[in-house]
Design a protein around this motif. Structure first.
Motif, PDB file in Angstrom:
ATOM      1  N   LEU A   8      -0.645  15.014  -6.431  1.00 21.00           N
ATOM      2  CA  LEU A   8       0.308  15.725  -5.586  1.00 21.00           C
ATOM      3  C   LEU A   8       1.552  14.873  -5.330  1.00 21.00           C
ATOM      4  O   LEU A   8       2.687  15.340  -5.478  1.00 21.00           O
ATOM      5  N   ARG A  11       3.693  14.466  -8.466  1.00 22.26           N
ATOM      6  CA  ARG A  11       4.461  15.672  -8.801  1.00 22.26           C
ATOM      7  C   ARG A  11       5.684  15.810  -7.886  1.00 22.26           C
ATOM      8  O   ARG A  11       6.780  16.120  -8.359  1.00 22.26           O
ATOM      9  N   ILE A  12       5.514  15.567  -6.597  1.00 24.58           N
ATOM     10  CA  ILE A  12       6.642  15.656  -5.668  1.00 24.58           C
ATOM     11  C   ILE A  12       7.717  14.642  -6.025  1.00 24.58           C
ATOM     12  O   ILE A  12       8.905  14.968  -6.107  1.00 24.58           O
ATOM     13  N   CYS A  15       9.564  15.512  -9.241  1.00 19.47           N
ATOM     14  CA  CYS A  15      10.489  16.635  -9.075  1.00 19.47           C
ATOM     15  C   CYS A  15      11.757  16.212  -8.337  1.00 19.47           C
ATOM     16  O   CYS A  15      12.865  16.647  -8.687  1.00 19.47           O
ATOM     17  N   LEU A  34      11.792  22.480  -3.239  1.00 18.59           N
ATOM     18  CA  LEU A  34      10.819  21.521  -3.753  1.00 18.59           C
ATOM     19  C   LEU A  34       9.561  22.235  -4.236  1.00 18.59           C
ATOM     20  O   LEU A  34       8.993  21.873  -5.273  1.00 18.59           O
ATOM     21  N   CYS A  38       8.056  22.026  -7.982  1.00 22.68           N
ATOM     22  CA  CYS A  38       6.696  21.528  -8.243  1.00 22.68           C
ATOM     23  C   CYS A  38       5.836  22.559  -8.961  1.00 22.68           C
ATOM     24  O   CYS A  38       4.951  22.190  -9.745  1.00 22.68           O
ATOM     25  N   ASN A  39       6.087  23.843  -8.695  1.00 24.55           N
ATOM     26  CA  ASN A  39       5.233  24.897  -9.247  1.00 24.55           C
ATOM     27  C   ASN A  39       5.820  25.574 -10.480  1.00 24.55           C
ATOM     28  O   ASN A  39       5.199  26.505 -11.005  1.00 24.55           O
ATOM     29  N   ARG A  44       6.283  21.131 -17.286  1.00 25.16           N
ATOM     30  CA  ARG A  44       5.249  20.650 -16.384  1.00 25.16           C
ATOM     31  C   ARG A  44       3.892  20.640 -17.096  1.00 25.16           C
ATOM     32  O   ARG A  44       3.528  21.595 -17.773  1.00 25.16           O
ATOM     33  N   LEU A  55       2.756  20.242   0.213  1.00 27.91           N
ATOM     34  CA  LEU A  55       3.961  19.444   0.016  1.00 27.91           C
ATOM     35  C   LEU A  55       4.268  18.581   1.238  1.00 27.91           C
ATOM     36  O   LEU A  55       4.668  17.420   1.091  1.00 27.91           O
ATOM     37  N   LEU A 103       6.021  14.132 -14.813  1.00 26.40           N
ATOM     38  CA  LEU A 103       5.950  15.590 -14.817  1.00 26.40           C
ATOM     39  C   LEU A 103       5.185  16.168 -15.999  1.00 26.40           C
ATOM     40  O   LEU A 103       4.665  17.284 -15.908  1.00 26.40           O
TER      41      LEU A 103
END
Length: 219
Positions: A8, A11-12, A15, A34, A38-39, A44, A55, A103
């Motif tokens: 997590l 990924r944050i 991004c 954000l 991320c999604n 990705r 998040l 990513l």
């Protein structure tokens, strides 16, 4: 710096680094922006589905490590920025390559060079390899070079913010079997000659008996 970030948090952070370079006009990012980053399904691996509470939890953890922070600069809505440039002293091309690894997972130098160009100018393949070497030699290392996979010509690189990646274990070597005894060519030829001599002796013995029988008949 602790190198035990979660998927997590990685990924944050990836991004935030990506959007700073690709869409600077929308950076820093709101929580909604954000979440969309991320999604998103493009660029990705793996594709995730994170909630705002996910998040916020990740941002708090990154903030505790000094890697991200909240800012209200330019408005009242809370927005978020990363601190990789200040914290680790990484310039834009290096951050682009590192974000790409965060990513999309392990990639070759050629893949990283091509895909990072959407964020900033990286240069040729030699320049990308130089960036990867810089990341490997960083204290502590931020990237490792993975063993080359069977059937691949190029090695891949992986970021190590979650720790060292798990490498596939090599299977046990097959038990050695004793090779079948081989007869040297000279021995093979000698054995063949001996067989032929034995056959000739049998034939000569049979002829001798026939001759003796004929002589006895005429005597």
């Amino acid at each position: 710096m602790r190198m035990n970030l979660t998927e997590l948090e990685i990924r944050i952070l990836g991004c935030l680094m990506e959007k700073e370079l690709t869409t600077p006009e929308y950076y820093p990012l709101t929580l909604n922006a954000l979440a969309a980053a991320c999604n998103q399904k493009s660029n990705r691996d793996p594709v995730l589905s994170l909630s705002e509470s996910d998040l916020q939890r990740g941002l708090e953890a990154l903030g505790a490590r000094g890697l991200a922070r909240m800012t209200t600069t330019g408005g009242r809505v809370a927005k978020y920025v990363h601190s990789m440039g200040d914290k680790l002293g990484l310039d834009a091309p290096v951050r682009a390559v590192l974000a790409e690894l965060m990513l999309r997972g392990p990639q070759t130098a050629a893949e990283l060079r091509s895909r990072s160009e959407r964020m900033t100018q990286v240069g040729d393949l030699a320049a990308a390899e130089e960036i990867l070497l810089k990341l490997q030699q960083h204290g502590p290392p931020l990237v490792v070079r993975l063993p080359r996979q069977a059937g691949r010509k190029e090695s891949r690189y992986a970021q190590v913010f979650a720790g060292m990646p798990e490498l596939p274990e090599e299977g046990p070597e097959p038990p050695e079997t004793a090779p079948a005894p081989r007869t040297r060519p000279g021995n093979e030829r000698l054995e063949h000659l001996e067989q032929e001599v034995g056959t000739l002796r049998q034939e000569i013995g049979a002829l001798r008996r026939e001759v003796e029988e004929l002589l006895a008949a005429f005597s």
